[in-house]
Design an enzyme around this catalytic site. Sequence first.
Site, short mmCIF file in Angstrom:
data_model
loop_
_atom_site.label_atom_id
_atom_site.label_comp_id
_atom_site.label_asym_id
_atom_site.label_seq_id
_atom_site.Cartn_x
_atom_site.Cartn_y
_atom_site.Cartn_z
N ASP A 45 0.83 -1.20 0.00
CA ASP A 45 0.00 0.00 0.00
C ASP A 45 0.87 1.26 0.00
O ASP A 45 2.02 1.22 0.46
CB ASP A 45 -0.91 0.02 1.22
CG ASP A 45 -2.00 -1.05 1.16
OD1 ASP A 45 -2.37 -1.44 0.03
OD2 ASP A 45 -2.47 -1.48 2.22
N TYR A 73 6.67 -8.64 8.24
CA TYR A 73 6.37 -7.23 8.38
C TYR A 73 6.68 -6.76 9.79
O TYR A 73 6.53 -7.52 10.76
CB TYR A 73 4.88 -6.95 8.12
CG TYR A 73 4.40 -7.29 6.74
CD1 TYR A 73 4.43 -6.36 5.71
CD2 TYR A 73 3.88 -8.56 6.45
CE1 TYR A 73 3.96 -6.67 4.44
CE2 TYR A 73 3.42 -8.88 5.19
CZ TYR A 73 3.46 -7.93 4.19
OH TYR A 73 3.01 -8.25 2.93
N ASP A 87 -6.38 1.84 8.29
CA ASP A 87 -5.06 2.48 8.36
C ASP A 87 -5.26 3.99 8.35
O ASP A 87 -6.37 4.48 8.56
CB ASP A 87 -4.14 2.00 7.23
CG ASP A 87 -4.64 2.38 5.84
OD1 ASP A 87 -5.63 3.15 5.74
OD2 ASP A 87 -4.05 1.92 4.85
N ARG A 179 -3.60 -4.79 7.66
CA ARG A 179 -4.63 -3.84 8.07
C ARG A 179 -5.79 -4.56 8.77
O ARG A 179 -6.31 -4.09 9.77
CB ARG A 179 -5.15 -3.06 6.87
CG ARG A 179 -4.21 -1.99 6.35
CD ARG A 179 -4.86 -1.22 5.23
NE ARG A 179 -4.98 -1.96 3.99
CZ ARG A 179 -5.97 -1.82 3.12
NH1 ARG A 179 -6.97 -0.99 3.37
NH2 ARG A 179 -5.98 -2.51 2.00
#
Length: 230
Positions: A45, A73, A87, A179
């Site tokens: 993203d 991540y 987010d 997310r």
Amino acid sequence: MKTYDFLQGEVLLFDKPLEWTSFDVVRKVRNLIRIPKVGHAGTLDPLATGLLILCTGKFTKKINEYMGMEKEYTGTFTLGATTPTYDLESEPRDLKDISHLTEQQIHNAPLSFTGNIMQTPPIHSAIKQAGRPVYIAARKGIDVKLEPRPVSIYHFSIEKIELPVVHFRVVCSTGTYIRSLANDFGAALGVGAYMSSLRRTRIGQFKVEDALLLEKFEEALKGSASGSVL
């Protein structure tokens, strides 16, 4: 100095800048190396940074192979609110008090999301229904319903707590939405949460420490008539 053969095929590792889309990086590299066959192996993203794998020339056939690798991540969740996009692309809302939360509760919450789980993707995502990304309908206020999908979370831990922010590390299968994990994590704690930062640090054996910065890649190409890159 390494010489690349972009037409025959190369795998390029980039550290995607903040606010760039994955396709922005593809377009930039395509223009720099002047061949049309360039693709990425897994979207990040715009508000995420970190490892983005690009394949050129004949190696674009390998994209699905890289997309299927496990991913790692790091980042932050902010507790005590939710956002429609899960987010910071949308404004926090539904503010809740978090003063009652203990560190033990926060550290224990990831346990229910570790292993093979069912996860519902965000409605503000590029998943397609009737041939169109669902985020288009979501942005228009149209009701969107997505079914839960199986994903695997191999590791999920809270690395540091600085309330309302918690720092996390996740290792997961392809198809996992961090997310959604943020939103579900907040729901499990009863206070809501949204993803406030995200960085992809690894895809399979490929690590972000070995990735190129776009500006360095461009400088190296401009400094080498042969297309060599340091």
